[in-house]
Design a protein around this motif. Structure first.
Motif, PDB file in Angstrom:
ATOM      1  N   GLN A  33      51.671  45.489  30.876  1.00 25.50           N
ATOM      2  CA  GLN A  33      52.175  46.551  29.529  1.00 25.50           C
ATOM      3  C   GLN A  33      52.636  45.767  28.513  1.00 25.50           C
ATOM      4  O   GLN A  33      52.480  46.926  27.521  1.00 25.50           O
ATOM      5  N   LEU A  34      53.695  45.583  28.645  1.00 20.66           N
ATOM      6  CA  LEU A  34      54.215  44.800  27.413  1.00 20.66           C
ATOM      7  C   LEU A  34      53.147  44.893  26.444  1.00 20.66           C
ATOM      8  O   LEU A  34      52.870  44.884  24.517  1.00 20.66           O
ATOM      9  N   ARG A  35      52.296  43.515  26.231  1.00 19.81           N
ATOM     10  CA  ARG A  35      50.803  43.770  25.682  1.00 19.81           C
ATOM     11  C   ARG A  35      50.507  44.716  25.058  1.00 19.81           C
ATOM     12  O   ARG A  35      49.991  44.061  24.111  1.00 19.81           O
ATOM     13  N   ARG A  36      49.697  45.711  25.828  1.00 20.47           N
ATOM     14  CA  ARG A  36      49.084  46.708  26.416  1.00 20.47           C
ATOM     15  C   ARG A  36      49.769  47.753  24.588  1.00 20.47           C
ATOM     16  O   ARG A  36      49.543  48.219  24.088  1.00 20.47           O
ATOM     17  N   ASP A  37      51.807  47.211  24.847  1.00 18.52           N
ATOM     18  CA  ASP A  37      52.754  48.929  23.705  1.00 18.52           C
ATOM     19  C   ASP A  37      52.253  47.857  22.865  1.00 18.52           C
ATOM     20  O   ASP A  37      53.591  47.743  22.191  1.00 18.52           O
ATOM     21  N   LYS A  38      52.327  46.794  22.566  1.00 22.72           N
ATOM     22  CA  LYS A  38      51.624  45.400  21.543  1.00 22.72           C
ATOM     23  C   LYS A  38      53.536  45.100  20.951  1.00 22.72           C
ATOM     24  O   LYS A  38      53.407  45.047  19.958  1.00 22.72           O
ATOM     25  N   THR A  39      54.075  44.620  22.310  1.00 21.06           N
ATOM     26  CA  THR A  39      55.408  44.144  22.282  1.00 21.06           C
ATOM     27  C   THR A  39      55.832  42.931  22.703  1.00 21.06           C
ATOM     28  O   THR A  39      54.772  42.091  23.159  1.00 21.06           O
ATOM     29  N   THR A  40      56.474  42.822  22.655  1.00 14.64           N
ATOM     30  CA  THR A  40      57.053  41.082  23.426  1.00 14.64           C
ATOM     31  C   THR A  40      58.003  41.469  24.187  1.00 14.64           C
ATOM     32  O   THR A  40      59.051  42.468  24.380  1.00 14.64           O
ATOM     33  N   LEU A  41      58.599  39.877  25.258  1.00 13.18           N
ATOM     34  CA  LEU A  41      59.061  39.368  26.064  1.00 13.18           C
ATOM     35  C   LEU A  41      60.161  39.975  25.477  1.00 13.18           C
ATOM     36  O   LEU A  41      61.255  40.893  26.473  1.00 13.18           O
ATOM     37  N   GLY A  42      60.754  39.638  24.594  1.00  8.54           N
ATOM     38  CA  GLY A  42      61.780  39.295  23.569  1.00  8.54           C
ATOM     39  C   GLY A  42      62.338  40.337  23.050  1.00  8.54           C
ATOM     40  O   GLY A  42      63.447  40.324  21.982  1.00  8.54           O
ATOM     41  N   HIS A  43      61.177  41.971  22.504  1.00 10.20           N
ATOM     42  CA  HIS A  43      61.252  42.778  21.908  1.00 10.20           C
ATOM     43  C   HIS A  43      62.600  43.758  22.253  1.00 10.20           C
ATOM     44  O   HIS A  43      63.844  43.099  20.935  1.00 10.20           O
ATOM     45  N   LEU A 217      61.173  43.892  34.050  1.00 10.96           N
ATOM     46  CA  LEU A 217      59.650  43.187  34.659  1.00 10.96           C
ATOM     47  C   LEU A 217      58.856  44.280  35.689  1.00 10.96           C
ATOM     48  O   LEU A 217      57.823  44.556  35.600  1.00 10.96           O
ATOM     49  N   THR A 218      59.769  44.070  36.999  1.00  8.66           N
ATOM     50  CA  THR A 218      58.860  45.566  37.889  1.00  8.66           C
ATOM     51  C   THR A 218      58.968  46.537  37.695  1.00  8.66           C
ATOM     52  O   THR A 218      58.046  47.321  37.726  1.00  8.66           O
ATOM     53  N   GLN A 219      59.830  46.995  36.915  1.00  7.19           N
ATOM     54  CA  GLN A 219      58.960  48.573  36.303  1.00  7.19           C
ATOM     55  C   GLN A 219      58.652  48.687  35.634  1.00  7.19           C
ATOM     56  O   GLN A 219      57.851  49.417  35.864  1.00  7.19           O
ATOM     57  N   PHE A 220      58.533  48.154  34.813  1.00  2.00           N
ATOM     58  CA  PHE A 220      57.163  47.702  33.790  1.00  2.00           C
ATOM     59  C   PHE A 220      55.692  48.091  34.003  1.00  2.00           C
ATOM     60  O   PHE A 220      55.201  48.716  34.007  1.00  2.00           O
ATOM     61  N   GLY A 221      55.901  46.699  35.508  1.00  2.00           N
ATOM     62  CA  GLY A 221      54.861  46.021  36.299  1.00  2.00           C
ATOM     63  C   GLY A 221      54.590  48.027  37.198  1.00  2.00           C
ATOM     64  O   GLY A 221      53.266  48.260  36.960  1.00  2.00           O
ATOM     65  N   THR A 385      60.685  31.892  37.155  1.00  2.00           N
ATOM     66  CA  THR A 385      61.702  33.399  36.685  1.00  2.00           C
ATOM     67  C   THR A 385      62.444  32.622  35.196  1.00  2.00           C
ATOM     68  O   THR A 385      62.836  33.351  34.339  1.00  2.00           O
ATOM     69  N   ALA A 386      63.466  31.607  35.060  1.00  2.00           N
ATOM     70  CA  ALA A 386      63.940  31.413  34.397  1.00  2.00           C
ATOM     71  C   ALA A 386      62.736  31.020  32.853  1.00  2.00           C
ATOM     72  O   ALA A 386      63.523  31.113  31.569  1.00  2.00           O
ATOM     73  N   PHE A 387      61.772  30.929  32.840  1.00  2.00           N
ATOM     74  CA  PHE A 387      61.127  30.486  31.599  1.00  2.00           C
ATOM     75  C   PHE A 387      61.021  31.881  30.917  1.00  2.00           C
ATOM     76  O   PHE A 387      60.973  31.798  29.680  1.00  2.00           O
ATOM     77  N   ILE A 388      60.535  33.004  32.102  1.00  2.00           N
ATOM     78  CA  ILE A 388      60.413  34.201  31.998  1.00  2.00           C
ATOM     79  C   ILE A 388      61.927  34.423  31.256  1.00  2.00           C
ATOM     80  O   ILE A 388      61.682  35.182  29.655  1.00  2.00           O
ATOM     81  N   ALA A 389      63.008  34.590  31.523  1.00  2.00           N
ATOM     82  CA  ALA A 389      63.961  35.186  31.153  1.00  2.00           C
ATOM     83  C   ALA A 389      64.335  34.444  30.134  1.00  2.00           C
ATOM     84  O   ALA A 389      64.967  34.957  28.862  1.00  2.00           O
TER      85      ALA A 389
END
Length: 461
Positions: A33-43, A217-221, A385-389
């Motif tokens: 969903q973040l990619r579809r919104d053209k944004t990033t994990l850290g945005h 992230l689960t909410q975005f999913g 999850t640490a990598f994602i965080a």
């Protein structure tokens, strides 16, 4: 005995595989969903908070919506001034409905003072007050309905935002929230939650890790299935959707927000989110307070499972939304409770198995490979999850992310304690709670600036 351990292993494998699949599928869809919104994990980690009506030149905010903020308060003088100031409209157009639920302190007076004429104060008195957050919200909702009727507003174009007494919306949040309601099927929106005082201690940093790097992230999913779970802070709802639920849409449940999500969904309303806005709040600063808070959440969540037949029978929900929501309300029953037992039985089995091995005869390489294999089997979710965080939170270094990921395995015991405490309370018929105390914060001025420059810096951390 061999049959016993075979059954335990089969059950443990099933529960672990199902829970991992459910969690990581939602996380994966959230990243998508973040990619579809053209944004990033850290945005979102770069957001600042306190000016939700700020308009960016490159974003067009719909002007045909009217927003009411709904803030339930019980002895919130430590934080209410900052919260109200952070919701003010620079043109004086905000309507902030503060429900003073028979506070013993100066909550009402401070809210009115900070509101600069934009606060509508609803004062409740005992013995009719202090009946829970749902009852307080419904009292404020009655006042909103009266105001909407008096002004002749269209309920389809009226948005009600529930805020905790310590909540702050991200800068420009309204410009990202309101366009989501342009889809007439959307009844509610929930924003990602950030813990504002996360730098105070490890316990608060860990709460932020859970909210920001996992739950968000689960909410975005869940946006893919239109079944985002509404929360108690940063919860937006279309007035017509709330009216479709009831004249008093918030229930007496300990998790009235989850109950509202189910009520909306079974009536055909979709719930969503946005990756470009967020809300922050105070975390709980002591372990005892956190244990109490999470037990309440578990208890309300577990009782929501009574509505499972309603979810599965609803002809107005999509199959994906019904399946996802059914799994979500069952999480404590099919994941947490069973795993709290199975996990320890598996540990016992491993200990018994190790007792039959003579590792002194092994070479160093074999021993290292053995330990490394068990480490990966036990901690691979922590590593992932640490990598994602680390990618999600620019303030969290790789070392800190690894520490949080590994701590999550250990702090599962908090979940085990809370889910069993909640079950015991359910069996005993106990439902009463006292509210969590807040920590005093600096006040915001009329347009949402912290009065101390040092506090501005802290707010952005």
């Amino acid at each position: 005995m061999t049959m016993f351990w075979s059954v335990i292993n089969a059950l443990a494998t099933f529960v672990m595989a199902l829970s991992a699949a459910y969690f990581f599928l939602n996380v994966g869809m959230g990243i998508g969903q973040l990619r579809r919104d053209k944004t990033t994990l850290g945005h979102q980690s770069h957001f600042v908070y306190g000016k939700p009506f700020q308009v960016s030149p490159d974003i067009e905010m719909p002007t045909d919506y009217v927003t009411y903020f709904l803030v339930a308060c019980l002895n919130e003088e430590a934080v209410i001034s900052s919260t109200v100031a952070g919701l003010l409209h620079p043109d004086g157009q905000a309507r902030i409905v503060v429900i003073d639920d028979a506070s013993d302190d100066d909550t009402g007076a401070l809210a009115t003072e900070a509101g600069q004429g934009q606060v509508i104060l609803v004062r409740r008195e005992l013995p009719n007050a202090r009946k829970g957050k749902g009852a307080a919200l419904n009292a404020g909702f009655t006042r909103i309905r009266a105001d909407v009727a008096e002004r002749g507003l269209d309920p389809e174009k009226v948005i009600v935002c529930v805020m905790d007494a310590d909540g702050q919306l991200s800068e420009g949040a309204m410009a990202h929230v309101l366009p989501v309601f342009e889809d007439p099927k959307v009844g509610g929106i929930q924003l990602a939650v950030r813990i504002r005082n996360r730098s105070t201690n490890f316990l608060l940093r860990f709460q932020d890790y859970q909210f920001w790097s996992q739950s968000a992230l689960t909410q975005f999913g869940r946006m893919r299935t239109n079944s985002v779970s509404l929360g108690g802070n940063g919860q937006f709802a279309r007035l017509s959707a709330l009216l479709a639920v009831d004249d008093a849409p918030w229930s007496t449940s300990l998790t009235e927000d989850l109950d509202l999500t189910v009520s909306m969904a079974t009536r055909g309303w979709q719930t969503s989110s946005t990756t470009r806005a967020a809300v922050d709040q105070q975390g709980v600063e002591t372990f005892q307070a956190l244990l109490k808070q999470r037990t309440r959440w578990y208890q309300g969540h577990m009782l929501t499972a009574r509505r499972l037949p309603e979810i599965l029978r609803s002809a107005k929900m999509g199959h994906g939304a019904a399946l996802e929501m059914a799994l979500y309300v069952l999480v404590p029953w099919i994941f947490d409770l069973p795993w709290s037992i199975l996990y320890h039985l598996v540990l016992i089995e491993v200990a018994l198995m190790l007792g039959t091995l003579n590792i002194t005869e092994w070479g160093a390489v074999s021993l290292i490979l053995y330990v490394f294999t068990w480490y990966l089997l036990g901690f691979w979710p922590a590593l992932l999850t640490a990598f994602i965080a680390h990618r999600r939170d620019h303030t969290l270094g790789i070392g800190g992310a690894l520490k949080m990921g590994h701590a999550f395995v250990v702090t599962n015991y908090l979940s085990y304690a809370c889910v069993w405490r909640a079950l015991i309370r359910i069996l005993r018929g106990q439902h009463g709670w006292t509210k969590t105390a807040r920590t005093a914060e600096p006040r915001l001025d009329r347009i949402g600036n912290f009065t101390d420059a040092a506090d501005v810096q802290k707010q952005g951390q």
